[in-house]
Design a protein around this motif. Structure first.
Motif, PDB file in Angstrom:
ATOM      1  N   MET A  76       0.827  -1.201   0.000  1.00  0.00           N
ATOM      2  CA  MET A  76       0.000   0.000   0.000  1.00  0.00           C
ATOM      3  C   MET A  76       0.870   1.264   0.000  1.00  0.00           C
ATOM      4  O   MET A  76       0.636   2.213  -0.749  1.00  0.00           O
ATOM      5  N   MET A  77       1.895   1.278   0.865  1.00  0.00           N
ATOM      6  CA  MET A  77       2.757   2.449   0.961  1.00  0.00           C
ATOM      7  C   MET A  77       3.497   2.728  -0.341  1.00  0.00           C
ATOM      8  O   MET A  77       3.733   3.880  -0.698  1.00  0.00           O
ATOM      9  N   ALA A  78       3.843   1.673  -1.095  1.00  0.00           N
ATOM     10  CA  ALA A  78       4.536   1.846  -2.372  1.00  0.00           C
ATOM     11  C   ALA A  78       3.661   2.623  -3.353  1.00  0.00           C
ATOM     12  O   ALA A  78       4.135   3.511  -4.074  1.00  0.00           O
ATOM     13  N   LEU A  79       2.342   2.313  -3.365  1.00  0.00           N
ATOM     14  CA  LEU A  79       1.413   3.017  -4.242  1.00  0.00           C
ATOM     15  C   LEU A  79       1.281   4.480  -3.817  1.00  0.00           C
ATOM     16  O   LEU A  79       1.290   5.388  -4.656  1.00  0.00           O
ATOM     17  N   THR A  80       1.176   4.705  -2.508  1.00  0.00           N
ATOM     18  CA  THR A  80       1.051   6.067  -1.999  1.00  0.00           C
ATOM     19  C   THR A  80       2.274   6.896  -2.351  1.00  0.00           C
ATOM     20  O   THR A  80       2.172   8.039  -2.801  1.00  0.00           O
ATOM     21  N   HIS A  81       3.466   6.301  -2.158  1.00  0.00           N
ATOM     22  CA  HIS A  81       4.694   7.004  -2.523  1.00  0.00           C
ATOM     23  C   HIS A  81       4.701   7.356  -4.007  1.00  0.00           C
ATOM     24  O   HIS A  81       5.112   8.456  -4.401  1.00  0.00           O
ATOM     25  N   SER A  82       4.263   6.433  -4.845  1.00  0.00           N
ATOM     26  CA  SER A  82       4.254   6.664  -6.292  1.00  0.00           C
ATOM     27  C   SER A  82       3.379   7.842  -6.669  1.00  0.00           C
ATOM     28  O   SER A  82       3.790   8.729  -7.436  1.00  0.00           O
ATOM     29  N   ILE A  83       2.154   7.867  -6.124  1.00  0.00           N
ATOM     30  CA  ILE A  83       1.214   8.928  -6.482  1.00  0.00           C
ATOM     31  C   ILE A  83       1.658  10.269  -5.912  1.00  0.00           C
ATOM     32  O   ILE A  83       1.578  11.308  -6.584  1.00  0.00           O
ATOM     33  N   VAL A  84       2.138  10.260  -4.665  1.00  0.00           N
ATOM     34  CA  VAL A  84       2.605  11.511  -4.044  1.00  0.00           C
ATOM     35  C   VAL A  84       3.761  12.109  -4.845  1.00  0.00           C
ATOM     36  O   VAL A  84       3.785  13.315  -5.140  1.00  0.00           O
ATOM     37  N   SER A  85       4.738  11.283  -5.211  1.00  0.00           N
ATOM     38  CA  SER A  85       5.894  11.785  -5.955  1.00  0.00           C
ATOM     39  C   SER A  85       5.511  12.244  -7.356  1.00  0.00           C
ATOM     40  O   SER A  85       5.981  13.290  -7.831  1.00  0.00           O
ATOM     41  N   ALA A  86       4.652  11.477  -8.034  1.00  0.00           N
ATOM     42  CA  ALA A  86       4.215  11.867  -9.378  1.00  0.00           C
ATOM     43  C   ALA A  86       3.451  13.186  -9.336  1.00  0.00           C
ATOM     44  O   ALA A  86       3.658  14.073 -10.175  1.00  0.00           O
ATOM     45  N   ALA A  87       2.569  13.337  -8.341  1.00  0.00           N
ATOM     46  CA  ALA A  87       1.799  14.572  -8.203  1.00  0.00           C
ATOM     47  C   ALA A  87       2.722  15.747  -7.901  1.00  0.00           C
ATOM     48  O   ALA A  87       2.573  16.839  -8.469  1.00  0.00           O
ATOM     49  N   GLY A  88       3.678  15.530  -6.996  1.00  0.00           N
ATOM     50  CA  GLY A  88       4.595  16.605  -6.635  1.00  0.00           C
ATOM     51  C   GLY A  88       5.461  17.048  -7.796  1.00  0.00           C
ATOM     52  O   GLY A  88       5.647  18.250  -8.035  1.00  0.00           O
ATOM     53  N   VAL A  89       6.002  16.095  -8.549  1.00  0.00           N
ATOM     54  CA  VAL A  89       6.849  16.417  -9.703  1.00  0.00           C
ATOM     55  C   VAL A  89       6.039  17.135 -10.776  1.00  0.00           C
ATOM     56  O   VAL A  89       6.492  18.127 -11.355  1.00  0.00           O
ATOM     57  N   SER A  90       4.830  16.644 -11.037  1.00  0.00           N
ATOM     58  CA  SER A  90       3.985  17.278 -12.049  1.00  0.00           C
ATOM     59  C   SER A  90       3.644  18.704 -11.657  1.00  0.00           C
ATOM     60  O   SER A  90       3.686  19.621 -12.483  1.00  0.00           O
ATOM     61  N   LEU A  91       3.342  18.905 -10.382  1.00  0.00           N
ATOM     62  CA  LEU A  91       2.951  20.227  -9.903  1.00  0.00           C
ATOM     63  C   LEU A  91       4.139  21.190  -9.869  1.00  0.00           C
ATOM     64  O   LEU A  91       4.057  22.330 -10.326  1.00  0.00           O
ATOM     65  N   LEU A  92       5.264  20.722  -9.345  1.00  0.00           N
ATOM     66  CA  LEU A  92       6.431  21.595  -9.175  1.00  0.00           C
ATOM     67  C   LEU A  92       7.115  21.935 -10.499  1.00  0.00           C
ATOM     68  O   LEU A  92       7.619  23.045 -10.686  1.00  0.00           O
ATOM     69  N   LEU A  93       7.135  20.958 -11.429  1.00  0.00           N
ATOM     70  CA  LEU A  93       7.830  21.180 -12.700  1.00  0.00           C
ATOM     71  C   LEU A  93       6.886  21.571 -13.835  1.00  0.00           C
ATOM     72  O   LEU A  93       7.333  21.848 -14.946  1.00  0.00           O
ATOM     73  N   GLY A  94       5.576  21.557 -13.554  1.00  0.00           N
ATOM     74  CA  GLY A  94       4.610  21.914 -14.586  1.00  0.00           C
ATOM     75  C   GLY A  94       4.647  20.965 -15.767  1.00  0.00           C
ATOM     76  O   GLY A  94       4.624  21.381 -16.920  1.00  0.00           O
ATOM     77  N   THR A  95       4.695  19.650 -15.496  1.00  0.00           N
ATOM     78  CA  THR A  95       4.816  18.660 -16.562  1.00  0.00           C
ATOM     79  C   THR A  95       3.790  17.544 -16.419  1.00  0.00           C
ATOM     80  O   THR A  95       3.441  17.147 -15.311  1.00  0.00           O
ATOM     81  N   GLY A  96       3.313  17.074 -17.566  1.00  0.00           N
ATOM     82  CA  GLY A  96       2.473  15.891 -17.604  1.00  0.00           C
ATOM     83  C   GLY A  96       3.101  14.834 -18.487  1.00  0.00           C
ATOM     84  O   GLY A  96       2.463  13.842 -18.849  1.00  0.00           O
ATOM     85  N   ASN A  97       4.371  15.041 -18.838  1.00  0.00           N
ATOM     86  CA  ASN A  97       5.109  14.103 -19.703  1.00  0.00           C
ATOM     87  C   ASN A  97       5.171  12.731 -19.041  1.00  0.00           C
ATOM     88  O   ASN A  97       5.648  12.601 -17.912  1.00  0.00           O
ATOM     89  N   PRO A  98       4.694  11.658 -19.721  1.00  0.00           N
ATOM     90  CA  PRO A  98       4.711  10.319 -19.129  1.00  0.00           C
ATOM     91  C   PRO A  98       6.102   9.869 -18.685  1.00  0.00           C
ATOM     92  O   PRO A  98       6.226   9.179 -17.664  1.00  0.00           O
ATOM     93  N   LEU A  99       7.154  10.253 -19.435  1.00  0.00           N
ATOM     94  CA  LEU A  99       8.515   9.896 -19.040  1.00  0.00           C
ATOM     95  C   LEU A  99       8.871  10.545 -17.708  1.00  0.00           C
ATOM     96  O   LEU A  99       9.459   9.908 -16.825  1.00  0.00           O
ATOM     97  N   HIS A 100       8.518  11.815 -17.541  1.00  0.00           N
ATOM     98  CA  HIS A 100       8.804  12.522 -16.293  1.00  0.00           C
ATOM     99  C   HIS A 100       8.090  11.874 -15.115  1.00  0.00           C
ATOM    100  O   HIS A 100       8.667  11.689 -14.038  1.00  0.00           O
ATOM    101  N   LEU A 101       6.828  11.506 -15.320  1.00  0.00           N
ATOM    102  CA  LEU A 101       6.061  10.877 -14.243  1.00  0.00           C
ATOM    103  C   LEU A 101       6.610   9.493 -13.914  1.00  0.00           C
ATOM    104  O   LEU A 101       6.667   9.098 -12.739  1.00  0.00           O
ATOM    105  N   ALA A 102       7.029   8.759 -14.941  1.00  0.00           N
ATOM    106  CA  ALA A 102       7.606   7.428 -14.713  1.00  0.00           C
ATOM    107  C   ALA A 102       8.903   7.529 -13.912  1.00  0.00           C
ATOM    108  O   ALA A 102       9.156   6.718 -13.007  1.00  0.00           O
ATOM    109  N   LEU A 103       9.735   8.517 -14.231  1.00  0.00           N
ATOM    110  CA  LEU A 103      10.978   8.723 -13.483  1.00  0.00           C
ATOM    111  C   LEU A 103      10.691   9.117 -12.037  1.00  0.00           C
ATOM    112  O   LEU A 103      11.383   8.687 -11.109  1.00  0.00           O
ATOM    113  N   ALA A 104       9.667   9.944 -11.832  1.00  0.00           N
ATOM    114  CA  ALA A 104       9.283  10.332 -10.469  1.00  0.00           C
ATOM    115  C   ALA A 104       8.838   9.118  -9.664  1.00  0.00           C
ATOM    116  O   ALA A 104       9.204   8.968  -8.485  1.00  0.00           O
ATOM    117  N   ILE A 105       8.059   8.248 -10.295  1.00  0.00           N
ATOM    118  CA  ILE A 105       7.588   7.034  -9.613  1.00  0.00           C
ATOM    119  C   ILE A 105       8.762   6.118  -9.297  1.00  0.00           C
ATOM    120  O   ILE A 105       8.845   5.548  -8.198  1.00  0.00           O
TER     121      ILE A 105
END
Length: 337
Positions: free
Chosen positions: A1-30
């Protein structure tokens, strides 16, 4: 469960902070969000990389060496080649995903040794009952909020990110310039303008296609003509919006005492800029519109075009033998106006 939470939190944070929705960027964040838990063999990443996790587990406490700021810095350093072969956002996604994951663990019951090798545990609150517990109600709330934040951040990334969205809402010119510069090569970009025409102060409110940027000003176009903001059109409010995917390319056209024979390309919008020598200047009749950008000027036997639509240039040069060069800016497909 925690692994999923970490993935979503990091993806959301990276998308918000860097202004990106690029799938590669989100995959790297996860991917970065999972790396801290390589220090235990019971985690998902620990099982995948068992030899490494087993070695770390035997030597360091859980949430110490892999959950610290020093580990984030090491990841950023190792990822430096990505900066040179891609861009700074792609380089930053992995370490930023790692950092956000480590930071989120500060709110759990155990906390983290964020400043390892100093053995101090960083914990959000002193009362253990107020800390997050894996699989607890609090984690589900965090997961839900992070999921909503990720969806909003991806949506905002299409307008240049949260800062551009706010700036656009306020009508800030700097944000319109940023949106144009970021998206012009791959999308149609439009300007929504409230303002007046400089020649007679009549209303210029409307939606225009942005042909080019010149400093903090724009060359804009609609079906009735072209203008330059700040010169022909004075805007009190200007916001930029991103349209459909498109390409904007530049092509150099050279002529050496030859007849002008160019035909429009279907579903494109083309503007030409440059100076040509013509053989019969007296046959060229120019009609100026004081409200608009001067797209063609004739001096002697030389005609100079400035973002002139190709269809108009064809009419002016019909039957002429010309020498010189033109730069054609080609938008494909044609923007919706």
């Amino acid at each position: 469960m925690m692994a999923l939470t970490h993935s979503i939190v990091s993806a959301a944070g990276v998308s918000l902070l860097l202004g990106t929705g690029n799938p590669l960027h989100l995959a790297l964040a996860i991917a970065g969000s999972q790396l801290p838990d390589v220090d235990t063999s019971t985690s998902t990443i620990g099982q995948i990389l068992f030899p490494i996790s087993n070695w770390i587990e035997d030597r360091f406490p859980h949430r110490s060496v892999t959950h610290c700021f020093l580990a984030t810095c090491a990841l950023a350093l190792v990822s430096v080649p990505v900066y040179f072969y891609a861009d700074w956002k792609t380089w930053l996604c992995l370490p930023l995903g790692h950092l956000l994951s480590c930071f989120s663990d500060i709110f759990t019951k155990q906390g983290v040794q964020f400043f390892w090798p100093y053995p101090t545990w960083c914990i959000s609150v002193s009362n253990p009952n107020r800390r997050l517990q894996t699989g607890g109600t609090g984690e589900y709330w965090v997961l839900a909020i992070a999921t909503i934040t990720l969806a909003v951040a991806i949506k905002l990334s299409g307008t240049g990110g949260p800062t551009a969205f706010v700036g656009t809402s306020l009508g800030l010119r700097s944000n319109a310039t940023e949106i144009y510069q970021t998206n012009a090569a791959s999308y149609h970009v439009y300007a929504q303008i409230n303002g007046t025409f400089a020649s007679d102060s009549s209303s210029a409110d409307g939606r225009y296609f942005i042909v080019a940027g010149e400093g903090n000003e724009f060359i804009i176009y609609n079906k009735t003509g072209l203008w330059k903001t700040g010169t022909n059109l004075i805007s009190s409010r200007l916001t930029a919006e991103v349209g459909q995917p498109a390409s904007a390319s530049i092509q150099l056209l050279q002529f050496d005492e030859e007849e002008f024979a160019i035909t429009p390309v279907p579903d494109t919008l083309i503007f030409v800029t440059g100076t040509l020598t013509v053989d019969e200047p007296d046959s060229i009749k120019l009609t100026a519109n004081p409200k608009q950008l001067e797209i063609a000027k004739l001096i002697g036997d030389k005609i100079t075009f400035n973002y002139c639509p190709l269809e108009i240039a064809i009419k002016l040069l019909n039957g002429q033998y010309i020498t010189g060069s033109l730069e054609a800016k080609i938008f494909s497909p044609k923007p919706d106006l």
